[in-house]
Motif scaffolding. Structure first.
Motif, PDB file in Angstrom:
ATOM      1  N   LYS A 208       0.802  -1.229   0.000  1.00  0.00           N
ATOM      2  CA  LYS A 208       0.000   0.000   0.000  1.00  0.00           C
ATOM      3  C   LYS A 208       0.835   1.280   0.000  1.00  0.00           C
ATOM      4  CE  LYS A 208      -0.607   0.218   5.040  1.00  0.00           C
ATOM      5  NZ  LYS A 208      -1.607   0.184   6.143  1.00  0.00           N
ATOM      6  N   MET A 209       2.113   1.195   0.411  1.00  0.00           N
ATOM      7  CA  MET A 209       2.940   2.399   0.449  1.00  0.00           C
ATOM      8  C   MET A 209       3.349   2.869  -0.943  1.00  0.00           C
ATOM      9  SD  MET A 209       3.014   3.125   3.604  1.00  0.00           S
ATOM     10  CE  MET A 209       4.224   4.448   3.550  1.00  0.00           C
ATOM     11  N   ASP A 210       3.241   1.988  -1.937  1.00  0.00           N
ATOM     12  CA  ASP A 210       3.600   2.338  -3.309  1.00  0.00           C
ATOM     13  C   ASP A 210       2.326   2.529  -4.117  1.00  0.00           C
ATOM     14  OD1 ASP A 210       4.623   2.673  -5.821  1.00  0.00           O
ATOM     15  OD2 ASP A 210       5.920   0.903  -5.781  1.00  0.00           O
ATOM     16  N   LEU A 211       1.972   3.783  -4.346  1.00  0.00           N
ATOM     17  CA  LEU A 211       0.732   4.087  -5.063  1.00  0.00           C
ATOM     18  C   LEU A 211       0.823   3.791  -6.549  1.00  0.00           C
ATOM     19  CD1 LEU A 211      -0.260   7.457  -3.326  1.00  0.00           C
ATOM     20  CD2 LEU A 211      -0.980   5.128  -2.749  1.00  0.00           C
ATOM     21  N   SER A 212       2.028   3.502  -7.036  1.00  0.00           N
ATOM     22  CA  SER A 212       2.198   3.239  -8.463  1.00  0.00           C
ATOM     23  C   SER A 212       1.975   1.776  -8.819  1.00  0.00           C
ATOM     24  CB  SER A 212       3.606   3.654  -8.913  1.00  0.00           C
ATOM     25  OG  SER A 212       4.592   2.803  -8.349  1.00  0.00           O
ATOM     26  N   VAL A 213       1.759   0.923  -7.811  1.00  0.00           N
ATOM     27  CA  VAL A 213       1.529  -0.492  -8.080  1.00  0.00           C
ATOM     28  C   VAL A 213       0.249  -0.950  -7.381  1.00  0.00           C
ATOM     29  CG1 VAL A 213       4.004  -0.925  -8.238  1.00  0.00           C
ATOM     30  CG2 VAL A 213       2.819  -1.367  -6.086  1.00  0.00           C
ATOM     31  N   GLY A 214      -0.241  -2.103  -7.787  1.00  0.00           N
ATOM     32  CA  GLY A 214      -1.434  -2.657  -7.153  1.00  0.00           C
ATOM     33  C   GLY A 214      -1.763  -4.015  -7.740  1.00  0.00           C
ATOM     34  N   ILE A 215      -2.502  -4.786  -6.966  1.00  0.00           N
ATOM     35  CA  ILE A 215      -2.938  -6.099  -7.427  1.00  0.00           C
ATOM     36  C   ILE A 215      -4.398  -5.997  -7.855  1.00  0.00           C
ATOM     37  CG2 ILE A 215      -3.323  -8.513  -6.798  1.00  0.00           C
ATOM     38  CD1 ILE A 215      -1.067  -8.256  -4.784  1.00  0.00           C
ATOM     39  N   VAL A 216      -4.639  -6.261  -9.127  1.00  0.00           N
ATOM     40  CA  VAL A 216      -5.976  -6.154  -9.706  1.00  0.00           C
ATOM     41  C   VAL A 216      -6.626  -7.528  -9.733  1.00  0.00           C
ATOM     42  CG1 VAL A 216      -7.300  -5.484 -11.739  1.00  0.00           C
ATOM     43  CG2 VAL A 216      -5.217  -4.224 -11.122  1.00  0.00           C
ATOM     44  N   SER A 217      -7.902  -7.578  -9.335  1.00  0.00           N
ATOM     45  CA  SER A 217      -8.651  -8.840  -9.350  1.00  0.00           C
ATOM     46  C   SER A 217      -9.501  -8.944 -10.601  1.00  0.00           C
ATOM     47  CB  SER A 217      -9.571  -8.936  -8.123  1.00  0.00           C
ATOM     48  OG  SER A 217      -8.834  -8.901  -6.934  1.00  0.00           O
ATOM     49  N   PHE A 218      -9.570 -10.140 -11.146  1.00  0.00           N
ATOM     50  CA  PHE A 218     -10.469 -10.446 -12.247  1.00  0.00           C
ATOM     51  C   PHE A 218     -11.420 -11.522 -11.735  1.00  0.00           C
ATOM     52  CE2 PHE A 218      -6.575  -8.922 -14.148  1.00  0.00           C
ATOM     53  CZ  PHE A 218      -7.030  -7.974 -15.050  1.00  0.00           C
ATOM     54  N   THR A 219     -12.683 -11.183 -11.588  1.00  0.00           N
ATOM     55  CA  THR A 219     -13.658 -12.058 -10.946  1.00  0.00           C
ATOM     56  C   THR A 219     -13.627 -13.477 -11.499  1.00  0.00           C
ATOM     57  OG1 THR A 219     -15.080 -10.160 -10.600  1.00  0.00           O
ATOM     58  CG2 THR A 219     -16.083 -12.321 -10.319  1.00  0.00           C
ATOM     59  N   LYS A 220     -13.402 -14.445 -10.580  1.00  0.00           N
ATOM     60  CA  LYS A 220     -13.377 -15.861 -10.898  1.00  0.00           C
ATOM     61  C   LYS A 220     -12.295 -16.241 -11.897  1.00  0.00           C
ATOM     62  CE  LYS A 220     -18.280 -16.662  -9.871  1.00  0.00           C
ATOM     63  NZ  LYS A 220     -19.564 -17.190 -10.359  1.00  0.00           N
TER      64      LYS A 220
END
Length: 227
Positions: A208-220
Motif C-alpha cells: 500500500k505504500m507504493d501508489l504506483s503499483v497494485g494487485i488487480v482482481s479479475f472475478t473468478k
C-alpha cells in the motif's frame, strides 16, 4: 532423489507415524519423529528440517501453536498439517498460521509423497538467485521475504512471497487463479481458494505504500500485478 531432505514428523498416533516414517524413509527422506508438540519445537532446532509434518491434536502444544512458533524462527521451512480435523475452519486456521499445505486423514501416503515432491521440485525450479525484484517504486527480496518502498520495509510470509514472485514474473499480465493455486498450494480446492483470497488481501496491505503499483482482481479468473 539426489538431495537428502530432512523431515520432522510430529504426531501422537505412534502406530500410524511409524508406518508413515518408514514409507518416507524408503523414498529417501531422513525422518525424525516425535509425538509431542513441545518436543517438536525442541527437535526443530536440532534437526533443522526442510519440511515439518504436523498433527493438530498433540500433547504439550497443538499443531497450530507449534507452527506459529516455527514461523517465528524460520520463514521458509515448509509446514504441512496432517490431521483428522477436516472442518473448513481448521483448514483455514492451518493457513492463517502460515502452513503450506493441509491433508485431511485418512489419505494415501503416495498423495503426501506427490505433494512433497511437487513442493521441492517447485522450489528448486524457481531458484534463489533471482532477487531482488523491482517494480514501480518497490523492491522485493524473495530470499528474505522483504518488501521495501522508500524508507518503508515490510516482511511478508513465505507463502505470500511465493505468490508475489509469481505475480512479479508476470508483471502487468493476468495470472489465472487456478495456476496460482496449483503452483503454490498444489491443488485448487475450495479451502485453498479461500486462503488465496486472504493472502492477496495481506499482499495488498504490504504494497500500500507504493501508489504506483497494485494487485488487480479479475472475478473468478485471477490476479494481475500492475506496476
Amino acid at each position: 532423489m539426489t538431495t537428502l531432505l530432512k523431515i520432522l514428523l510430529a504426531d501422537d498416533d505412534l502406530k500410524y507415524s511409524i508406518l508413515l516414517k518408514k514409507f518416507l524413509e524408503k523414498e529417501g527422506y531422513e525422518v525424525t519423529y516425535t509425538g509431542n508438540g513441545t518436543m517438536a519445537l525442541e527437535q526443530f532446532l536440532v534437526v533443522k528440517p526442510n519440511l515439518v509434518l504436523l498433527d493438530i491434536n498433540m500433547p504439550g502444544k497443538n499443531g497450530f501453536e507449534v507452527a506459529e512458533k516455527i514461523r517465528e524462527l524460520d520463514h521458509n521451512v515448509l509446514i504441512f498439517f496432517l490431521s483428522d480435523r477436516s472442518d473448513k475452519n481448521d483448514r483455514l486456521m492451518g493457513f492463517s498460521v502460515k502452513g503450506n499445505d493441509y491433508l485431511a486423514k485418512p489419505f494415501y501416503p503416495e498423495e503426501l509423497l506427490a505433494r512433497i515432491r511437487e513442493r521441492f521440485d517447485q522450489n528448486l525450479s524457481m531458484g534463489t538467485g533471482d532477487e531482488p525484484y523491482s517494480f514501480g517504486n518497490t523492491y522485493f527480496n524473495y530470499a528474505t521475504n522483504e518488501i521495501r518502498t522508500g524508507n518503508s520495509k515490510t516482511l511478508i510470509t513465505s507463502r505470500q512471497a511465493d505468490i508475489l514472485r509469481l505475480l512479479v514474473r508476470n508483471l502487468n499480465k493476468a495470472v489465472d487463479r487456478n495456476v496460482i493455486l496449483d503452483l503454490i498450494w498444489g491443488n485448487n480446492s475450495y479451502a485453498n481458494s479461500l486462503a488465496l483470497n486472504v493472502q492477496i488481501t495481506y499482499l495488498r496491505r504490504a504494497l500500500k505504500m507504493d501508489l504506483s503499483v497494485g494487485i488487480v482482481s479479475f472475478t473468478k479468473k485471477g490476479y494481475m500485478l500492475k506496476g
